[in-house]
Enzyme design. Structure first.
Site, PDB file in Angstrom:
ATOM      1  N   THR A 175       2.941 -34.880  -2.768  1.00 19.29           N
ATOM      2  CA  THR A 175       1.480 -34.848  -2.919  1.00 19.29           C
ATOM      3  C   THR A 175       0.829 -36.119  -2.365  1.00 19.29           C
ATOM      4  OG1 THR A 175       1.844 -35.651  -5.161  1.00 19.29           O
ATOM      5  CG2 THR A 175       1.420 -33.305  -4.910  1.00 19.29           C
ATOM      6  N   GLY A 176       1.608 -37.135  -2.072  1.00 20.57           N
ATOM      7  CA  GLY A 176       1.063 -38.368  -1.476  1.00 20.57           C
ATOM      8  C   GLY A 176       0.695 -38.133  -0.017  1.00 20.57           C
ATOM      9  N   LYS A 184       0.944 -33.269 -11.781  1.00 21.69           N
ATOM     10  CA  LYS A 184       0.209 -32.477 -10.785  1.00 21.69           C
ATOM     11  C   LYS A 184       0.620 -31.007 -10.767  1.00 21.69           C
ATOM     12  CE  LYS A 184      -1.569 -36.158  -8.188  1.00 21.69           C
ATOM     13  NZ  LYS A 184      -1.926 -36.772  -6.914  1.00 21.69           N
ATOM     14  N   GLU A 227      25.013 -50.866  14.405  1.00 16.99           N
ATOM     15  CA  GLU A 227      24.319 -52.145  14.401  1.00 16.99           C
ATOM     16  C   GLU A 227      25.230 -53.168  13.767  1.00 16.99           C
ATOM     17  OE1 GLU A 227      20.291 -51.296  12.922  1.00 16.99           O
ATOM     18  OE2 GLU A 227      20.330 -53.294  12.085  1.00 16.99           O
ATOM     19  N   ALA A 239      12.802 -43.817   1.071  1.00 15.13           N
ATOM     20  CA  ALA A 239      12.232 -45.078   0.580  1.00 15.13           C
ATOM     21  C   ALA A 239      12.885 -46.307   1.213  1.00 15.13           C
ATOM     22  CB  ALA A 239      12.372 -45.146  -0.942  1.00 15.13           C
ATOM     23  N   ASP A 240      12.043 -47.218   1.686  1.00 14.24           N
ATOM     24  CA  ASP A 240      12.508 -48.465   2.290  1.00 14.24           C
ATOM     25  C   ASP A 240      12.230 -49.596   1.309  1.00 14.24           C
ATOM     26  OD1 ASP A 240      12.963 -50.757   3.723  1.00 14.24           O
ATOM     27  OD2 ASP A 240      11.475 -50.361   5.271  1.00 14.24           O
ATOM     28  N   HIS A 267      18.332 -54.641  10.341  1.00 17.63           N
ATOM     29  CA  HIS A 267      18.087 -54.118   9.003  1.00 17.63           C
ATOM     30  C   HIS A 267      18.689 -55.012   7.921  1.00 17.63           C
ATOM     31  CE1 HIS A 267      17.540 -50.439  11.446  1.00 17.63           C
ATOM     32  NE2 HIS A 267      16.558 -50.244  10.580  1.00 17.63           N
ATOM     33  N   GLU A 293       1.617 -39.692   2.864  1.00 16.15           N
ATOM     34  CA  GLU A 293       2.780 -39.655   3.754  1.00 16.15           C
ATOM     35  C   GLU A 293       3.611 -38.408   3.469  1.00 16.15           C
ATOM     36  OE1 GLU A 293       4.275 -42.172   6.812  1.00 16.15           O
ATOM     37  OE2 GLU A 293       2.585 -42.506   5.525  1.00 16.15           O
TER      38      GLU A 293
END
Lengths: 300, 375
Positions: A17-18, A43, A213, A98-99, A252, A20
């Site tokens: 619902t956000g 919600k 990497e 999620a970062d 990273h 993004e």
């Protein structure tokens, strides 16, 4: 066929619902993904575009729908809770974009995934996509010179670099069967080597491109699998960070060279020794694939 | 976030791990005064975050006042820009142990590491005789169970009271690792003292960056960074590394920026700074370019291939940043990804050449940085 996700996968989206979350959920559906429900506490009763019902909790959703995968668009501090909610609901395929997940929570996510035999992809990932079929996550699949369907599997720790390298796979005359981003964190829920049996078993994957990497040991683990002949399809690798100065946190969070281990050069040496082809530059990935697949076809 | 030795030792001491008596000094006079209080022999230890301090001459033993003064003078004059010295009592030890707790990414827990041959050569030992480093997986759901700590103590060759003392220290260090949300809690060397017991000769504690909001006491300060620009980038949440070459990287994505760094080095160019303005920062074009311009680069090289980071928005940010800052250097752009058609139009309208091939962009940046030309 493909690995991890296809047209039959029924996805429940957390945090859809956000802004993004709703943007990418809509794109997941447009590509062909079945998104059967959304979960956002507070919600229930609302809808996410195009027509996805929202529930307060996964348990409440499961009373009405069936699902086999969870797409988590929740912020990093809620990621562990959402993963555990999905596992508790019996879901064994989970993507976490999620970062910034706290390290000790990432470790607990990994432990829980191992103990349930679940596959948790991420955090800090774009997700998983089988071009032309379905995706869980955030991919600009409409860029045809990157996300063209085909017979090359891709696994990666990166986002932008994945677009860069995959564009070279396509420029080389190939396309992608399934692309899995294991994520850029130092503790990913799924490690590269754990994806190899799926790519090995997938009849629509002829070869795998590994986008690695500096930092950690995941690329070395892939080299071990190749050397032990548990993975026998051709692998072409691109490894970023050859010139990264030791001790600098370049790339990273998972990418730091310490104590002379985990450097890009160590990884390249291990992969080459095991028989993988390593492309020094993204541009050379297509050429390496032609070389590798030519060899395979000659053997047959 | 790496902590300094004295900060790590404070945390260890509060958790019940014995540390040597020590006093901090900011100059030679304070060092001398500290020596008088601590007594001799004592050790002067530079508080810097780089490893290999002993081999770099940043840890010095002083047997008297004159030696301490000389040691402090030498260390404060060292190129590492030492700002703080820890003056500590010298410990009379019989051997040096290695003890650490770190993350176990594959196993999903903590890893307890110990070795009977600790000290400055532990990394070499890890390469040549890895079997000498004992490893124990610990589930995060437990505080370190006594049996694991005991097993480790006996396996290192301790017995009786010494085994009990060692096990207690291992449990305390594990508790620190958990409470501080650490990536690493390490004591190397852990001195086994002749008169009995153990003392932490050094302390390393690295707190997870994603958990720093839970530990405001470790909020980094300006002096923790390589440059003022690096500190400013940190405050903006922009990943940044300071170098001193010719080309400023203003790229998006950790993997792609790292790869562009490699390609520049391959082509014989040098980097002024590493900077990422992708992901959540893609609307910060102005700030990003401002940080680059501070380094007086010959070229600012912009390479992106974004998904969430929209190319059109980044292009607009770059064009308006150029108008605001009028950077006196060449700008090379290679902006691809979501919204790339509009991005190319925006860049072209501003007189830039919107390249789409990373290697070509790198080549142009390196050639220009060498010829030293100005636009």
């Amino acid at each position: 066929m493909s690995i991890f996700i296809d047209r039959t996968t029924r996805v429940v989206a957390f945090g859809a619902t956000g802004s993004e979350g709703s943007f990418w959920t809509k794109h997941m559906v447009e590509l062909g993904t079945q998104v059967v429900a959304a979960v956002t506490p507070g919600k229930e009763g609302e809808k996410v575009e195009p027509e996805i019902p929202v529930f307060h909790s996964l348990r409440r959703a499961l009373a009405q729908i069936s699902t086999d995968a969870a797409m988590l668009f929740v912020p990093p501090r809620f990621a562990k809770d959402a993963v555990f909610e999905a596992l508790d609901g019996g879901i064994r395929k989970i993507v976490v974009v999620a970062d910034g997940i706290p390290l000790h929570e990432a470790l607990q996510i990994r432990a829980a995934a191992l103990s349930c035999g679940a596959r948790v992809i991420g955090g800090n990932t774009s997700g998983a996509i089988s071009p032309g079929q379905a995706m869980m996550g955030m991919f600009p699949y409409w860029i045809q010179r990157v996300y063209k369907p085909g017979r090359i599997g891709v696994m990666t720790r990166s986002g932008s670099l994945t677009n860069e390298v995959t564009a070279m796979v396509v420029a080389g005359g190939f396309g992608v069967s399934s692309l899995i981003g294991v994520g850029g964190d130092s503790v990913p829920g799924t490690r590269f080597a754990e994806l190899l049996p799926d790519f090995q078993a997938d009849p629509e994957t002829d070869a795998v491109v590994l986008i690695g990497e500096l930092g950690g040991t995941m690329e070395e683990e892939v080299a071990d699998e190749i050397a032990a002949q548990r993975f026998t399809k051709p692998i072409v690798a691109f490894i970023g960070g050859r010139h990264a100065p030791p001790g600098k946190r370049m790339g990273h969070a998972g990418a730091i060279v310490s104590g002379g281990r985990g450097s890009a050069l160590d990884k390249i040496a291990a992969l080459q020794k095991a028989g993988a082809l390593v492309a020094e530059k993204p541009r050379l990935v297509g050429e390496c694939l032609r070389k590798a697949l030519g060899r395979m076809y000659d053997r047959n | 976030m790496k902590l300094y030795e004295h900060q790590a030792k404070d945390v260890f001491a509060k958790a019940g791990i014995p540390i040597p008596r020590g006093i901090l000094a900011v100059d030679e006079a304070q060092a001398e005064a500290a020596g008088e209080t601590i007594g001799y022999p004592c050790v002067a230890k530079a508080q810097v975050l780089s490893g290999g301090r002993g081999k770099a001459g940043l840890i010095r033993l002083a047997r008297g006042q004159a030696q301490l003064k000389e040691a402090a003078k030498t260390i404060f004059a060292a190129p590492q820009k030492v700002r703080l010295l820890l003056i500590e009592e010298a410990v009379d030890f019989e051997n040096e142990i290695y003890l650490a707790v770190t993350a176990d990414p594959a196993g999903g827990g903590a890893l307890l590491l110990a070795c009977a041959e600790g000290g400055i050569d532990i990394e070499e030992l890890a390469r040549t005789a890895p079997e000498k480093i004992l490893k124990t997986h610990v589930p995060l759901s437990e505080s370190l169970m006594p049996f694991r700590a005991r097993d480790l103590a006996y396996s290192l060759g301790f017995s009786g009271e010494k085994a009990k003392q060692f096990a207690a220290i291992a449990q305390s260090l594990y508790a620190v690792f958990r409470a501080q949300d650490a990536e690493l809690a390490e004591i190397n060397p852990l001195f086994a003292v002749k008169s009995g017991g153990f003392v932490a000769g050094d302390g390393k504690l690295s707190v997870d960056d994603n958990s720093l909001n839970l530990h405001p006491e470790w909020e980094p300060q300006a002096g923790d960074f390589d440059s003022e620009t690096a500190f400013e980038a940190y405050k903006e949440g922009i990943p940044y590394l300071q170098f001193d070459g010719d080309i400023s990287l203003m790229c998006a994505g950790a993997g792609l920026t790292t790869t562009v760094y490699d390609l520049i080095a391959d082509a014989g160019g040098t980097v002024a700074n590493y900077l990422e303005f992708g992901g959540p920062n893609y609307r910060k074009g102005l700030k990003a370019m401002e940080l680059c311009v501070r380094n007086n680069p010959k070229v600012i090289l912009i390479v992106t291939f974004g998904t969430i980071a929209r190319a059109d928005v980044m292009a607009e940010g770059i064009v308006s940043a150029m108008a605001a800052l009028k950077p006196p250097c060449l700008i090379v752009t290679c902006i691809r990804g979501t919204g790339e058609e509009d991005a190319a139009k925006t860049l072209a309208a501003a007189g830039l050449d919107p390249l789409v091939d990373t290697e070509k962009a790198v080549k142009r940046a390196v050639e220009f940085s060498r010829s030293g030309g100005r636009p």
